[in-house]
Scaffold this active site. Sequence first.
Site, mmCIF file in Angstrom:
data_model
loop_
_atom_site.group_PDB
_atom_site.id
_atom_site.type_symbol
_atom_site.label_atom_id
_atom_site.label_comp_id
_atom_site.label_asym_id
_atom_site.label_seq_id
_atom_site.Cartn_x
_atom_site.Cartn_y
_atom_site.Cartn_z
ATOM 1 N N ARG A 159 0.834 -1.158 0.053
ATOM 2 C CA ARG A 159 0.028 -0.209 -0.030
ATOM 3 C C ARG A 159 0.927 1.297 -0.182
ATOM 4 O O ARG A 159 2.102 1.244 0.444
ATOM 5 C CB ARG A 159 -0.947 0.040 1.151
ATOM 6 C CG ARG A 159 -1.772 -1.228 1.502
ATOM 7 C CD ARG A 159 -2.667 -0.965 2.552
ATOM 8 N NE ARG A 159 -3.697 -2.126 2.919
ATOM 9 C CZ ARG A 159 -3.179 -3.515 3.320
ATOM 10 N NH1 ARG A 159 -2.142 -3.341 3.782
ATOM 11 N NH2 ARG A 159 -4.061 -4.278 3.400
ATOM 12 N N LYS A 184 -4.959 -2.867 10.957
ATOM 13 C CA LYS A 184 -5.672 -2.983 12.000
ATOM 14 C C LYS A 184 -4.884 -3.458 13.229
ATOM 15 O O LYS A 184 -4.460 -4.590 13.057
ATOM 16 C CB LYS A 184 -7.277 -3.441 12.119
ATOM 17 C CG LYS A 184 -8.141 -2.897 11.027
ATOM 18 C CD LYS A 184 -9.387 -3.490 11.040
ATOM 19 C CE LYS A 184 -10.277 -2.969 10.089
ATOM 20 N NZ LYS A 184 -11.497 -3.589 9.732
ATOM 21 N N HIS A 255 -2.451 2.688 -6.119
ATOM 22 C CA HIS A 255 -3.026 1.584 -5.702
ATOM 23 C C HIS A 255 -3.209 0.521 -6.990
ATOM 24 O O HIS A 255 -3.315 -0.719 -6.746
ATOM 25 C CB HIS A 255 -4.456 1.812 -4.721
ATOM 26 C CG HIS A 255 -4.735 0.837 -3.828
ATOM 27 N ND1 HIS A 255 -4.029 0.743 -2.734
ATOM 28 C CD2 HIS A 255 -5.633 -0.226 -3.850
ATOM 29 C CE1 HIS A 255 -4.477 -0.282 -1.868
ATOM 30 N NE2 HIS A 255 -5.491 -0.775 -2.520
ATOM 31 N N ARG A 258 -0.648 -2.259 -6.632
ATOM 32 C CA ARG A 258 -0.948 -3.273 -5.834
ATOM 33 C C ARG A 258 -1.810 -4.172 -6.535
ATOM 34 O O ARG A 258 -1.880 -5.235 -6.522
ATOM 35 C CB ARG A 258 -1.356 -2.474 -4.649
ATOM 36 C CG ARG A 258 -1.908 -3.771 -3.368
ATOM 37 C CD ARG A 258 -2.214 -2.751 -2.241
ATOM 38 N NE ARG A 258 -2.921 -3.460 -1.046
ATOM 39 C CZ ARG A 258 -2.605 -4.373 -0.498
ATOM 40 N NH1 ARG A 258 -1.155 -4.753 -0.367
ATOM 41 N NH2 ARG A 258 -3.129 -4.987 0.381
ATOM 42 N N HIS A 281 -4.101 -9.153 3.619
ATOM 43 C CA HIS A 281 -5.506 -9.290 3.761
ATOM 44 C C HIS A 281 -6.100 -10.331 4.983
ATOM 45 O O HIS A 281 -5.575 -11.317 5.027
ATOM 46 C CB HIS A 281 -6.434 -9.759 2.737
ATOM 47 C CG HIS A 281 -6.273 -8.819 1.456
ATOM 48 N ND1 HIS A 281 -6.492 -9.138 0.182
ATOM 49 C CD2 HIS A 281 -5.976 -7.456 1.386
ATOM 50 C CE1 HIS A 281 -6.398 -8.013 -0.484
ATOM 51 N NE2 HIS A 281 -5.945 -6.982 0.173
ATOM 52 N N TYR A 290 -9.715 -10.381 -7.029
ATOM 53 C CA TYR A 290 -8.717 -10.462 -8.197
ATOM 54 C C TYR A 290 -8.910 -11.999 -8.892
ATOM 55 O O TYR A 290 -8.435 -11.729 -10.302
ATOM 56 C CB TYR A 290 -7.103 -10.696 -7.465
ATOM 57 C CG TYR A 290 -6.885 -9.415 -6.958
ATOM 58 C CD1 TYR A 290 -6.854 -8.170 -7.446
ATOM 59 C CD2 TYR A 290 -6.696 -9.456 -5.403
ATOM 60 C CE1 TYR A 290 -6.386 -6.888 -6.858
ATOM 61 C CE2 TYR A 290 -6.621 -8.230 -4.774
ATOM 62 C CZ TYR A 290 -6.359 -7.251 -5.583
ATOM 63 O OH TYR A 290 -5.926 -5.814 -4.784
#
Length: 311
Positions: A159, A184, A255, A258, A281, A290
Amino acid sequence: MMRRPEDTAPDGFLEDLQGFLAHLELERGLARPTLEAYGRDLAQCAAYLDRELKVPGWRKLEPHHAGSWLASLSGRDMTPGTQARKLSALRMMSKFLVRTGARKDDVAETLEGPKPRRKLPNILTVEELGKLLESPHPGTPQGLRDRAMLELFYSAGLRVSELCALNLQDVYLEEGFVRVVAGKGDKQRLAPFGQTARKHIEDYLAAGRPHLVKGKTGSACFLSNRGTAISRKTVWVMVGDMARRVGITTTVKPHLLRHSFATHLLANGADLRVIQEMLGHADISTTQIYTAVEGTRLVDAHERHHPRSRL
C-alpha cells in the site's frame, strides 16, 4: 468537549455500547475513525429500537426486532454497501454481548443483509507497467529513489502508506523482503520482493539517498527533497505524472500497482492464499476479487481472438 457518536444512543443502550467500543479500541486496536463509524451506526440502530419498537436495551433485543431495523434501512435511500456495514456493526455487538455473558444468544446470527456489488479494480498490463517502472531518470538522486520505490511498490504489492512508512531497518536486502507494520492493530507481515527491485533499492541507497539526507533526517527509507520521509501525496502526484509522460491513458493511482501485482501473480499460477498473505488481507474474500479480475480478462481475450466468439 465534542460529543461522541455513541453518546446519542438512548440510556438503556449506552453502557453496553460504550463497553463494546472500549473493547474494540483497547483489545483489538481499531483506529478512531473506525470506532466512530461503529458508534454512529449502533447509536442509530439503538434509537430506532427505542423509538419504534420500545426495546429497552441490547439485552432485551429479539431477532424480529433486529430484522425490523434491518428492513427499515432498505426503505431509506441507502446503498447496499452502507446497509451491510451497519449490519456488520450489529453482528459484532451481538457477539460481544454473548462473549461477555450479557446475553446467552447471538441475536444477529441469522440476519441476512444485502450483498454489495464490489467494483472490480483496474489494473495495468505488464507492458504498461514496464513503461512506468522505467520512466524515472537514473541520473539524479530523485530518479534513483523513484525507480526504487516503483519497483518495490509493484514487486512487493505494498500500500502507498506502507511504502512511505518504511524505515531502513525494515528493508532486508540479502533476504529479499521488507517488514511491513500496518493495518488494524499494527499487524506485521513480511513482503518479499524480486531481484530487479533489490538492484534498484541498492542503487538508491548507495547513490541516491545520501544526497537527500539533511540535518534532521531520521531512518525513513525513501526521502523527500527536504530530507523527510516521502509523503503519500508526493507519491500520488509522482505516479500520475509519470504515467501521463509515458502515454498511459488510464488514470493511474498508486493502488493500481498493488492491484496489478495481485492480478499478475494470479495469472501466472500463484495460490490465492499466498497472495492473501502477501497483501496482508485478513479475510480471503477480500483477495478473491482478483479472481474476478482475471476471469474478466480471460473472457475479454476470448471475445477478441476466438474465431467463433461472436455470432
